[in-house]
Design a protein around this motif. Structure first.
Motif, mmCIF file in Angstrom:
data_model
loop_
_atom_site.group_PDB
_atom_site.id
_atom_site.type_symbol
_atom_site.label_atom_id
_atom_site.label_comp_id
_atom_site.label_asym_id
_atom_site.label_seq_id
_atom_site.Cartn_x
_atom_site.Cartn_y
_atom_site.Cartn_z
ATOM 1 N N VAL A 1 0.205 -7.560 72.243
ATOM 2 C CA VAL A 1 0.115 -7.084 73.623
ATOM 3 C C VAL A 1 0.392 -8.212 74.601
ATOM 4 O O VAL A 1 1.149 -8.043 75.560
ATOM 5 C CB VAL A 1 -1.258 -6.434 73.889
ATOM 6 C CG1 VAL A 1 -1.505 -6.262 75.371
ATOM 7 C CG2 VAL A 1 -1.339 -5.095 73.187
ATOM 8 N N TYR A 2 -0.188 -9.378 74.377
ATOM 9 C CA TYR A 2 0.013 -10.468 75.326
ATOM 10 C C TYR A 2 1.432 -11.027 75.267
ATOM 11 O O TYR A 2 1.991 -11.392 76.293
ATOM 12 C CB TYR A 2 -1.028 -11.564 75.127
ATOM 13 C CG TYR A 2 -2.356 -11.158 75.701
ATOM 14 C CD1 TYR A 2 -2.482 -10.869 77.044
ATOM 15 C CD2 TYR A 2 -3.473 -11.022 74.904
ATOM 16 C CE1 TYR A 2 -3.680 -10.468 77.590
ATOM 17 C CE2 TYR A 2 -4.680 -10.627 75.434
ATOM 18 C CZ TYR A 2 -4.783 -10.354 76.773
ATOM 19 O OH TYR A 2 -5.956 -9.949 77.316
ATOM 20 N N ALA B 1 3.439 -8.499 77.139
ATOM 21 C CA ALA B 1 3.182 -8.554 78.579
ATOM 22 C C ALA B 1 3.878 -9.751 79.218
ATOM 23 O O ALA B 1 4.455 -9.636 80.305
ATOM 24 C CB ALA B 1 1.674 -8.624 78.834
ATOM 25 N N VAL C 1 7.661 -8.988 79.369
ATOM 26 C CA VAL C 1 7.969 -8.023 80.422
ATOM 27 C C VAL C 1 7.834 -8.679 81.791
ATOM 28 O O VAL C 1 8.667 -8.463 82.678
ATOM 29 C CB VAL C 1 7.067 -6.781 80.303
ATOM 30 C CG1 VAL C 1 7.131 -5.930 81.545
ATOM 31 C CG2 VAL C 1 7.460 -5.966 79.093
ATOM 32 N N LEU C 2 6.812 -9.484 81.975
ATOM 33 C CA LEU C 2 6.648 -10.186 83.243
ATOM 34 C C LEU C 2 7.822 -11.125 83.499
ATOM 35 O O LEU C 2 8.350 -11.193 84.606
ATOM 36 C CB LEU C 2 5.337 -10.970 83.246
ATOM 37 C CG LEU C 2 5.012 -11.739 84.511
ATOM 38 C CD1 LEU C 2 4.701 -10.755 85.634
ATOM 39 C CD2 LEU C 2 3.836 -12.659 84.277
ATOM 40 N N LEU D 1 -1.397 1.557 83.209
ATOM 41 C CA LEU D 1 -0.080 1.153 82.701
ATOM 42 C C LEU D 1 1.018 2.083 83.201
ATOM 43 O O LEU D 1 2.129 1.627 83.513
ATOM 44 C CB LEU D 1 -0.095 1.115 81.175
ATOM 45 C CG LEU D 1 -0.899 -0.017 80.559
ATOM 46 C CD1 LEU D 1 -0.964 0.141 79.052
ATOM 47 C CD2 LEU D 1 -0.311 -1.356 80.922
#
Length: 158
Positions: free
Chosen positions: A16-17, A20, A23-24, A110
């Motif tokens: 997940v991190y 994330a 995507v960021l 989300l």
């Protein structure tokens, strides 16, 4: 997490991190079309706050290393009792029973973030022919195709 026997949650956190952060990175760098030359012009005024932050982080690392050298953490006294169920089944049971509303709220957050990212990155383009849905729905197959009996050995007339 791995030491406590929660391998699924440990891998889930890593995935997940990493997702994330990627995507960021894509959202900020690729979608917003930032001008890095303009951002670098005022970077000199942030040297002192940056150095203060670096010193604070270095102090936290020193404190962490000193706490690590004090002794091992007794995980057996803090760990939950091991059940006969597999980890994934236990996590699923908790997510869909005790933490159902929190799980649904996280999904809603989300979804709102995804819609916000789409709205922020959507650009109006000029010179593009718009889609006419009513005209597309009114089109009949007879108007779109032409059936031709082609004799054998001859080509098709276009």
């Amino acid at each position: 997490m791995v030491l406590l026997g929660a391998e699924f949650i440990a891998m889930l956190l890593v995935i997940v991190y990493v997702g994330a952060v990627s995507v960021l990175f894509l959202f900020v760098v690729m979608m917003l079309d930032l001008d890095f030359a303009e951002l670098r012009t005022g970077a000199a005024r942030y040297i002192w706050p940056g150095l203060a932050l670096a010193v604070a982080l270095a102090a936290e690392l020193v404190i962490t290393v000193q706490a690590w050298s004090v002794g091992p953490i007794a995980l057996s006294s803090r760990a939950a009792p091991i059940s006969a169920k597999p980890n994934i089944e236990a996590v699923g049971e908790l997510l869909y029973s005790r933490y159902l509303y929190i799980f649904e709220a996280a999904g809603l957050v989300l979804l709102v973030a995804m819609i916000g990212a789409i709205v922020l990155t959507h650009r109006k383009r000029s010179g593009v022919k718009p889609q006419n849905i009513a005209q597309q729905n009114a089109r009949r197959p007879e108007d779109a195709t032409r059936n031709v009996q082609v004799p054998v050995g001859e080509g098709v007339e276009l």
